[in-house]
Design a protein around this motif. Structure first.
Motif, PDB file in Angstrom:
ATOM      1  N   LEU A 157      -6.629   1.661  -6.319  1.00 12.79           N
ATOM      2  CA  LEU A 157      -5.800   1.228  -7.448  1.00 12.79           C
ATOM      3  C   LEU A 157      -4.322   1.390  -7.115  1.00 12.79           C
ATOM      4  CD1 LEU A 157      -7.908   2.651 -10.410  1.00 12.79           C
ATOM      5  CD2 LEU A 157      -7.495   0.248  -9.864  1.00 12.79           C
ATOM      6  N   HIS A 158      -3.997   2.511  -6.429  1.00 11.02           N
ATOM      7  CA  HIS A 158      -2.607   2.746  -6.043  1.00 11.02           C
ATOM      8  C   HIS A 158      -2.113   1.654  -5.083  1.00 11.02           C
ATOM      9  CE1 HIS A 158       1.039   4.824  -4.925  1.00 11.02           C
ATOM     10  NE2 HIS A 158       0.659   4.868  -3.673  1.00 11.02           N
ATOM     11  N   LEU A 159      -2.985   1.322  -4.091  1.00 11.41           N
ATOM     12  CA  LEU A 159      -2.607   0.294  -3.122  1.00 11.41           C
ATOM     13  C   LEU A 159      -2.461  -1.069  -3.806  1.00 11.41           C
ATOM     14  CD1 LEU A 159      -2.152  -0.417  -0.103  1.00 11.41           C
ATOM     15  CD2 LEU A 159      -4.578  -0.884   0.041  1.00 11.41           C
ATOM     16  N   SER A 160      -3.376  -1.377  -4.753  1.00  7.32           N
ATOM     17  CA  SER A 160      -3.273  -2.642  -5.485  1.00  7.32           C
ATOM     18  C   SER A 160      -1.954  -2.714  -6.234  1.00  7.32           C
ATOM     19  CB  SER A 160      -4.424  -2.777  -6.492  1.00  7.32           C
ATOM     20  OG  SER A 160      -5.649  -2.632  -5.844  1.00  7.32           O
ATOM     21  N   PHE A 161      -1.561  -1.586  -6.825  1.00  8.60           N
ATOM     22  CA  PHE A 161      -0.275  -1.535  -7.530  1.00  8.60           C
ATOM     23  C   PHE A 161       0.876  -1.852  -6.576  1.00  8.60           C
ATOM     24  CE2 PHE A 161       3.447   1.137  -8.459  1.00  8.60           C
ATOM     25  CZ  PHE A 161       3.859   0.564  -9.660  1.00  8.60           C
ATOM     26  N   LEU A 162       0.831  -1.238  -5.369  1.00  9.52           N
ATOM     27  CA  LEU A 162       1.897  -1.488  -4.390  1.00  9.52           C
ATOM     28  C   LEU A 162       1.952  -2.959  -4.001  1.00  9.52           C
ATOM     29  CD1 LEU A 162       1.593   1.499  -1.866  1.00  9.52           C
ATOM     30  CD2 LEU A 162       3.217   1.223  -3.722  1.00  9.52           C
ATOM     31  N   ILE A 163       0.758  -3.559  -3.783  1.00 12.04           N
ATOM     32  CA  ILE A 163       0.725  -4.955  -3.324  1.00 12.04           C
ATOM     33  C   ILE A 163       1.204  -5.901  -4.424  1.00 12.04           C
ATOM     34  CG2 ILE A 163      -0.822  -6.830  -2.624  1.00 12.04           C
ATOM     35  CD1 ILE A 163      -2.473  -4.787  -1.102  1.00 12.04           C
ATOM     36  N   LEU A 164       0.816  -5.597  -5.689  1.00 14.32           N
ATOM     37  CA  LEU A 164       1.165  -6.497  -6.782  1.00 14.32           C
ATOM     38  C   LEU A 164       2.596  -6.293  -7.265  1.00 14.32           C
ATOM     39  CD1 LEU A 164      -2.160  -6.376  -8.825  1.00 14.32           C
ATOM     40  CD2 LEU A 164      -1.297  -8.255  -7.435  1.00 14.32           C
ATOM     41  N   HIS A 165       3.201  -5.151  -6.926  1.00 12.86           N
ATOM     42  CA  HIS A 165       4.566  -4.863  -7.357  1.00 12.86           C
ATOM     43  C   HIS A 165       5.530  -5.883  -6.747  1.00 12.86           C
ATOM     44  CE1 HIS A 165       8.256  -2.709  -8.153  1.00 12.86           C
ATOM     45  NE2 HIS A 165       7.581  -1.838  -8.881  1.00 12.86           N
ATOM     46  N   PRO A 166       6.391  -6.494  -7.580  1.00 12.89           N
ATOM     47  CA  PRO A 166       7.286  -7.542  -7.059  1.00 12.89           C
ATOM     48  C   PRO A 166       8.161  -7.062  -5.898  1.00 12.89           C
ATOM     49  CG  PRO A 166       7.423  -7.399  -9.456  1.00 12.89           C
ATOM     50  CD  PRO A 166       6.550  -6.280  -9.011  1.00 12.89           C
ATOM     51  N   LYS A 167       8.567  -5.791  -5.917  1.00 16.84           N
ATOM     52  CA  LYS A 167       9.474  -5.308  -4.869  1.00 16.84           C
ATOM     53  C   LYS A 167       8.730  -4.798  -3.645  1.00 16.84           C
ATOM     54  CE  LYS A 167      13.636  -4.250  -7.426  1.00 16.84           C
ATOM     55  NZ  LYS A 167      13.766  -3.447  -8.657  1.00 16.84           N
ATOM     56  N   LEU A 168       7.409  -4.740  -3.691  1.00 16.92           N
ATOM     57  CA  LEU A 168       6.586  -4.251  -2.579  1.00 16.92           C
ATOM     58  C   LEU A 168       7.094  -2.891  -2.064  1.00 16.92           C
ATOM     59  CD1 LEU A 168       4.121  -5.567  -1.095  1.00 16.92           C
ATOM     60  CD2 LEU A 168       5.666  -6.162   0.733  1.00 16.92           C
ATOM     61  N   PRO A 169       7.004  -1.838  -2.905  1.00 10.95           N
ATOM     62  CA  PRO A 169       7.644  -0.554  -2.561  1.00 10.95           C
ATOM     63  C   PRO A 169       6.837   0.272  -1.557  1.00 10.95           C
ATOM     64  CG  PRO A 169       6.560  -0.384  -4.679  1.00 10.95           C
ATOM     65  CD  PRO A 169       6.280  -1.764  -4.172  1.00 10.95           C
ATOM     66  N   ILE A 170       6.656  -0.252  -0.344  1.00 13.19           N
ATOM     67  CA  ILE A 170       5.896   0.501   0.659  1.00 13.19           C
ATOM     68  C   ILE A 170       6.844   1.277   1.565  1.00 13.19           C
ATOM     69  CG2 ILE A 170       3.913  -1.045   0.685  1.00 13.19           C
ATOM     70  CD1 ILE A 170       5.082  -2.309   3.218  1.00 13.19           C
ATOM     71  N   ALA A 171       6.354   2.385   2.106  1.00 11.89           N
ATOM     72  CA  ALA A 171       7.136   3.188   3.054  1.00 11.89           C
ATOM     73  C   ALA A 171       6.204   3.655   4.158  1.00 11.89           C
ATOM     74  CB  ALA A 171       7.765   4.380   2.334  1.00 11.89           C
ATOM     75  N   PRO A 172       5.800   2.724   5.060  1.00 11.65           N
ATOM     76  CA  PRO A 172       4.776   3.060   6.050  1.00 11.65           C
ATOM     77  C   PRO A 172       5.252   4.111   7.041  1.00 11.65           C
ATOM     78  CG  PRO A 172       5.447   0.750   6.245  1.00 11.65           C
ATOM     79  CD  PRO A 172       6.321   1.369   5.230  1.00 11.65           C
ATOM     80  N   ALA A 173       4.324   4.919   7.520  1.00 18.79           N
ATOM     81  CA  ALA A 173       4.672   5.958   8.487  1.00 18.79           C
ATOM     82  C   ALA A 173       3.472   6.267   9.361  1.00 18.79           C
ATOM     83  CB  ALA A 173       5.102   7.224   7.743  1.00 18.79           C
ATOM     84  N   LEU A 174       3.763   6.605  10.614  1.00 16.27           N
ATOM     85  CA  LEU A 174       2.736   7.104  11.529  1.00 16.27           C
ATOM     86  C   LEU A 174       2.886   8.618  11.579  1.00 16.27           C
ATOM     87  CD1 LEU A 174       2.715   4.953  14.799  1.00 16.27           C
ATOM     88  CD2 LEU A 174       0.804   5.312  13.271  1.00 16.27           C
ATOM     89  N   ILE A 175       1.817   9.358  11.317  1.00 13.01           N
ATOM     90  CA  ILE A 175       1.951  10.806  11.406  1.00 13.01           C
ATOM     91  C   ILE A 175       0.886  11.379  12.338  1.00 13.01           C
ATOM     92  CG2 ILE A 175       2.894  10.996   9.074  1.00 13.01           C
ATOM     93  CD1 ILE A 175      -0.087  12.430   8.698  1.00 13.01           C
ATOM     94  N   ARG A 176       1.189  12.553  12.888  1.00 11.34           N
ATOM     95  CA  ARG A 176       0.204  13.272  13.693  1.00 11.34           C
ATOM     96  C   ARG A 176      -0.450  14.311  12.819  1.00 11.34           C
ATOM     97  NH1 ARG A 176       0.877  12.522  19.088  1.00 11.34           N
ATOM     98  NH2 ARG A 176       2.616  11.137  19.498  1.00 11.34           N
ATOM     99  N   TYR A 177      -1.757  14.401  12.925  1.00 11.98           N
ATOM    100  CA  TYR A 177      -2.477  15.386  12.122  1.00 11.98           C
ATOM    101  C   TYR A 177      -3.371  16.201  13.041  1.00 11.98           C
ATOM    102  CZ  TYR A 177      -5.469  17.399   8.553  1.00 11.98           C
ATOM    103  OH  TYR A 177      -6.162  18.267   7.752  1.00 11.98           O
TER     104      TYR A 177
END
Lengths: 164, 99
Positions: free
Chosen positions: A78-98
């Motif tokens: 649901l959170h991802l759907s919100f991000l995709i449908l949001h007009p401004k596309l408020p994503i902040a992608p990151a690669l992390i080491r775990y």
């Protein structure tokens, strides 16, 4: 070829054959024979991957883990759907080491698969105890960084005493 | 029963549509792989759950459940293989240069 190896080959082939029987629409001898040959062929081609791990699955814990994971998948979806449908596309992608404390392969496989199955995070690399995870935003990483997911995965396995 | 199965199918189609939109809107292979995860783990789940409910107890129900289980096992493998290949080929994630 030792006997133990043969036993796992048979298990694997029979599992595949049962899946064939469940999915097929035709139970004529010719089709059954085809399925039998295919099951054993695939099992033979995958002999390397069949070694039994030194850990046991705690089925009760697994039965608790799967619904919990599905709940998390639903929330992240649901959170991802919100991000995709949001007009401004408020994503902040990151690669992390775990770095994981899980010491056995089945645990790392379940952890990595759970991360990938959850929308918003995907396991990009898994080498020994270090996972590289790509996330679409910081919120998607909550379960991983709070180590909640890892502790739930650890609960599913029990390390066998007889294993080295 | 029919109403519930229609509702589930519509929810599934919603996630599939959002995932398709994500494939277009998201900027690179890594972020798009998240949209693909949405397709299998939620879109296909609700769609198949709706179909299963519609079938009632029958061999088709068992078939749908097997397909669902296989999807949940295979989706992480395929997503991981794709993203790992991209990472090893040196594809830079979108947004890395801005930090």
């Amino acid at each position: 070829m030792n006997r133990r190896f043969d036993r796992y080959l048979v298990y694997k082939a029979l599992t595949l054959f049962v899946i064939w029987l469940l999915l097929t629409a035709s139970y004529t001898p010719a089709h059954m024979a085809l399925g039998f040959v295919a099951s054993f062929g695939v099992a033979l081609l995958n002999t390397d991957a069949g070694r039994p791990p030194g850990v046991a699955i705690r089925w009760l814990q697994l039965l608790q883990f799967l619904p919990w994971l599905f709940g998390r998948i639903l929330i992240s979806g649901l959170h991802l759907s919100f991000l995709i449908l949001h007009p401004k596309l408020p994503i902040a992608p990151a690669l992390i080491r775990y770095r994981t404390k899980l010491s056995h392969e089945p645990g790392i496989v379940l952890l990595g698969s759970s991360i990938t199955l959850t929308p918003g995070t995907v396991t990009a690399e898994a080498q020994s105890d270090e996972l590289i995870v790509h996330a679409i935003d910081g919120e998607s990483l909550d379960d991983l960084q709070s180590q909640r997911l890892e502790s739930k995965v650890a609960d599913v396995f029990r390390i066998r005493k007889s294993a080295e | 029963m029919t109403a519930l199965s229609i509702a589930l199918i519509v929810v599934g189609l919603f996630f599939l549509a959002v995932a398709a939109l994500g494939m277009v809107r998201l900027p690179d292979v890594y972020t798009r792989s998240h949209a693909v995860a949405l397709t299998d783990s939620l879109g296909a789940f609700f769609l198949l759950a709706g179909l299963a409910l519609n079938q009632g107890f029958s061999t088709n129900l068992v078939r749908i459940l097997v397909v669902l289980a296989l999807l949940y096992l295979l989706n992480p493998v395929i997503s991981h293989a794709t993203v790992r290949a991209a990472l090893r080929a040196g594809v830079k994630p979108w947004g890395e240069d801005r930090r």
